[in-house]
Design a protein around this motif. Structure first.
Motif, PDB file in Angstrom:
ATOM      1  N   ARG A  59       0.811  -1.230   0.000  1.00  0.00           N
ATOM      2  CA  ARG A  59       0.000   0.000   0.000  1.00  0.00           C
ATOM      3  C   ARG A  59       0.841   1.275   0.000  1.00  0.00           C
ATOM      4  O   ARG A  59       0.544   2.211  -0.733  1.00  0.00           O
ATOM      5  CB  ARG A  59      -0.977  -0.004   1.172  1.00  0.00           C
ATOM      6  CG  ARG A  59      -2.058  -1.072   0.959  1.00  0.00           C
ATOM      7  CD  ARG A  59      -3.182  -0.950   1.921  1.00  0.00           C
ATOM      8  NE  ARG A  59      -3.964   0.218   1.526  1.00  0.00           N
ATOM      9  CZ  ARG A  59      -4.708   0.908   2.366  1.00  0.00           C
ATOM     10  NH1 ARG A  59      -4.807   0.561   3.612  1.00  0.00           N
ATOM     11  NH2 ARG A  59      -5.381   1.958   1.944  1.00  0.00           N
ATOM     12  N   ASP A  60       1.890   1.325   0.812  1.00  0.00           N
ATOM     13  CA  ASP A  60       2.739   2.524   0.829  1.00  0.00           C
ATOM     14  C   ASP A  60       3.424   2.736  -0.518  1.00  0.00           C
ATOM     15  O   ASP A  60       3.494   3.863  -1.020  1.00  0.00           O
ATOM     16  CB  ASP A  60       3.786   2.441   1.940  1.00  0.00           C
ATOM     17  CG  ASP A  60       3.185   2.612   3.332  1.00  0.00           C
ATOM     18  OD1 ASP A  60       2.055   3.136   3.440  1.00  0.00           O
ATOM     19  OD2 ASP A  60       3.846   2.218   4.306  1.00  0.00           O
ATOM     20  N   ASP A  61       3.932   1.645  -1.092  1.00  0.00           N
ATOM     21  CA  ASP A  61       4.563   1.752  -2.410  1.00  0.00           C
ATOM     22  C   ASP A  61       3.547   2.163  -3.468  1.00  0.00           C
ATOM     23  O   ASP A  61       3.857   2.943  -4.373  1.00  0.00           O
ATOM     24  CB  ASP A  61       5.202   0.424  -2.821  1.00  0.00           C
ATOM     25  CG  ASP A  61       6.514   0.146  -2.096  1.00  0.00           C
ATOM     26  OD1 ASP A  61       6.948   0.995  -1.295  1.00  0.00           O
ATOM     27  OD2 ASP A  61       7.095  -0.929  -2.336  1.00  0.00           O
ATOM     28  N   ALA A  62       2.330   1.659  -3.352  1.00  0.00           N
ATOM     29  CA  ALA A  62       1.280   2.023  -4.312  1.00  0.00           C
ATOM     30  C   ALA A  62       0.951   3.505  -4.200  1.00  0.00           C
ATOM     31  O   ALA A  62       0.741   4.184  -5.214  1.00  0.00           O
ATOM     32  CB  ALA A  62       0.033   1.174  -4.082  1.00  0.00           C
ATOM     33  N   PHE A  65       3.668   5.406  -5.897  1.00  0.00           N
ATOM     34  CA  PHE A  65       3.563   5.192  -7.336  1.00  0.00           C
ATOM     35  C   PHE A  65       2.478   6.081  -7.944  1.00  0.00           C
ATOM     36  O   PHE A  65       2.693   6.757  -8.953  1.00  0.00           O
ATOM     37  CB  PHE A  65       3.268   3.717  -7.614  1.00  0.00           C
ATOM     38  CG  PHE A  65       3.206   3.347  -9.061  1.00  0.00           C
ATOM     39  CD1 PHE A  65       4.363   3.173  -9.796  1.00  0.00           C
ATOM     40  CD2 PHE A  65       1.991   3.160  -9.698  1.00  0.00           C
ATOM     41  CE1 PHE A  65       4.313   2.820 -11.140  1.00  0.00           C
ATOM     42  CE2 PHE A  65       1.927   2.812 -11.031  1.00  0.00           C
ATOM     43  CZ  PHE A  65       3.102   2.641 -11.758  1.00  0.00           C
ATOM     44  N   VAL A  66       1.312   6.107  -7.303  1.00  0.00           N
ATOM     45  CA  VAL A  66       0.203   6.922  -7.807  1.00  0.00           C
ATOM     46  C   VAL A  66       0.544   8.406  -7.696  1.00  0.00           C
ATOM     47  O   VAL A  66       0.313   9.175  -8.635  1.00  0.00           O
ATOM     48  CB  VAL A  66      -1.107   6.590  -7.055  1.00  0.00           C
ATOM     49  CG1 VAL A  66      -2.207   7.577  -7.404  1.00  0.00           C
ATOM     50  CG2 VAL A  66      -1.544   5.164  -7.371  1.00  0.00           C
ATOM     51  N   ALA A  67       1.091   8.811  -6.559  1.00  0.00           N
ATOM     52  CA  ALA A  67       1.411  10.229  -6.357  1.00  0.00           C
ATOM     53  C   ALA A  67       2.472  10.725  -7.336  1.00  0.00           C
ATOM     54  O   ALA A  67       2.453  11.888  -7.733  1.00  0.00           O
ATOM     55  CB  ALA A  67       1.879  10.458  -4.927  1.00  0.00           C
ATOM     56  N   ALA A  99      -2.348  -0.100  -8.921  1.00  0.00           N
ATOM     57  CA  ALA A  99      -1.898   0.609  -7.733  1.00  0.00           C
ATOM     58  C   ALA A  99      -3.054   1.363  -7.073  1.00  0.00           C
ATOM     59  O   ALA A  99      -3.179   1.377  -5.852  1.00  0.00           O
ATOM     60  CB  ALA A  99      -0.766   1.577  -8.102  1.00  0.00           C
ATOM     61  N   GLN A 100      -3.910   1.971  -7.863  1.00  0.00           N
ATOM     62  CA  GLN A 100      -5.089   2.653  -7.315  1.00  0.00           C
ATOM     63  C   GLN A 100      -6.019   1.669  -6.635  1.00  0.00           C
ATOM     64  O   GLN A 100      -6.581   1.965  -5.580  1.00  0.00           O
ATOM     65  CB  GLN A 100      -5.821   3.413  -8.427  1.00  0.00           C
ATOM     66  CG  GLN A 100      -5.033   4.605  -8.942  1.00  0.00           C
ATOM     67  CD  GLN A 100      -5.613   5.196 -10.206  1.00  0.00           C
ATOM     68  OE1 GLN A 100      -6.331   4.523 -10.951  1.00  0.00           O
ATOM     69  NE2 GLN A 100      -5.286   6.452 -10.481  1.00  0.00           N
ATOM     70  N   VAL A 104      -7.344   1.247  -2.474  1.00  0.00           N
ATOM     71  CA  VAL A 104      -8.745   1.149  -2.044  1.00  0.00           C
ATOM     72  C   VAL A 104      -8.909   0.103  -0.954  1.00  0.00           C
ATOM     73  O   VAL A 104      -9.822   0.159  -0.149  1.00  0.00           O
ATOM     74  CB  VAL A 104      -9.663   0.856  -3.250  1.00  0.00           C
ATOM     75  CG1 VAL A 104     -11.067   0.582  -2.816  1.00  0.00           C
ATOM     76  CG2 VAL A 104      -9.605   2.006  -4.238  1.00  0.00           C
ATOM     77  N   LEU A 105      -8.010  -0.883  -0.921  1.00  0.00           N
ATOM     78  CA  LEU A 105      -8.117  -1.979   0.047  1.00  0.00           C
ATOM     79  C   LEU A 105      -8.071  -1.490   1.469  1.00  0.00           C
ATOM     80  O   LEU A 105      -7.421  -0.607   1.833  1.00  0.00           O
ATOM     81  CB  LEU A 105      -7.000  -2.999  -0.178  1.00  0.00           C
ATOM     82  CG  LEU A 105      -6.989  -3.662  -1.546  1.00  0.00           C
ATOM     83  CD1 LEU A 105      -5.782  -4.560  -1.656  1.00  0.00           C
ATOM     84  CD2 LEU A 105      -8.237  -4.473  -1.757  1.00  0.00           C
TER      85      LEU A 105
END
Length: 105
Positions: A59-62, A65-67, A99-100, A104-105
């Protein structure tokens, strides 16, 4: 003469504001349409991998990645993307959409 230039400036500012508002509406409509397509393809991921340790650890990496619009790719995100694609090979989603979905999880 001063009155004429002041009126011209006010009119130009009003037209600029209208153009920006129109551009904003068109942009948000386009983004909304793109989001609908990605939401359909990634909603199954969020329900299927909600308790998967590999995916939750990413989640942190995602978020990074999104940002960063895909510039920052962490090792946990890479592992999660590979894991998801192995589990659901028919999935038609790109890395950003996945990644998005992880967020959401």
């Amino acid at each position: 003469m001063k009155h004429l230039s002041f009126t011209t400036i006010i009119t130009a500012l009003m037209l600029t504001g209208t153009a920006q508002a129109t551009s904003f509406v068109v942009t948000t409509d386009a983004l909304g349409s793109a989001t609908v397509g990605s939401t359909d393809s990634t909603s199954d991921i969020s329900s299927s991998f909600g308790d998967d340790k590999i995916v939750l650890a990413a989640r942190d990496d995602a978020a990074s990645f999104v940002a960063s619009q895909g510039e920052i790719r962490g090792a946990r995100l890479e592992a999660a993307l590979q894991h998801i694609r192995q589990q659901v090979p028919q999935l038609q989603a790109d890395d950003l959409q996945l990644a998005q979905a992880i967020l959401v999880l």
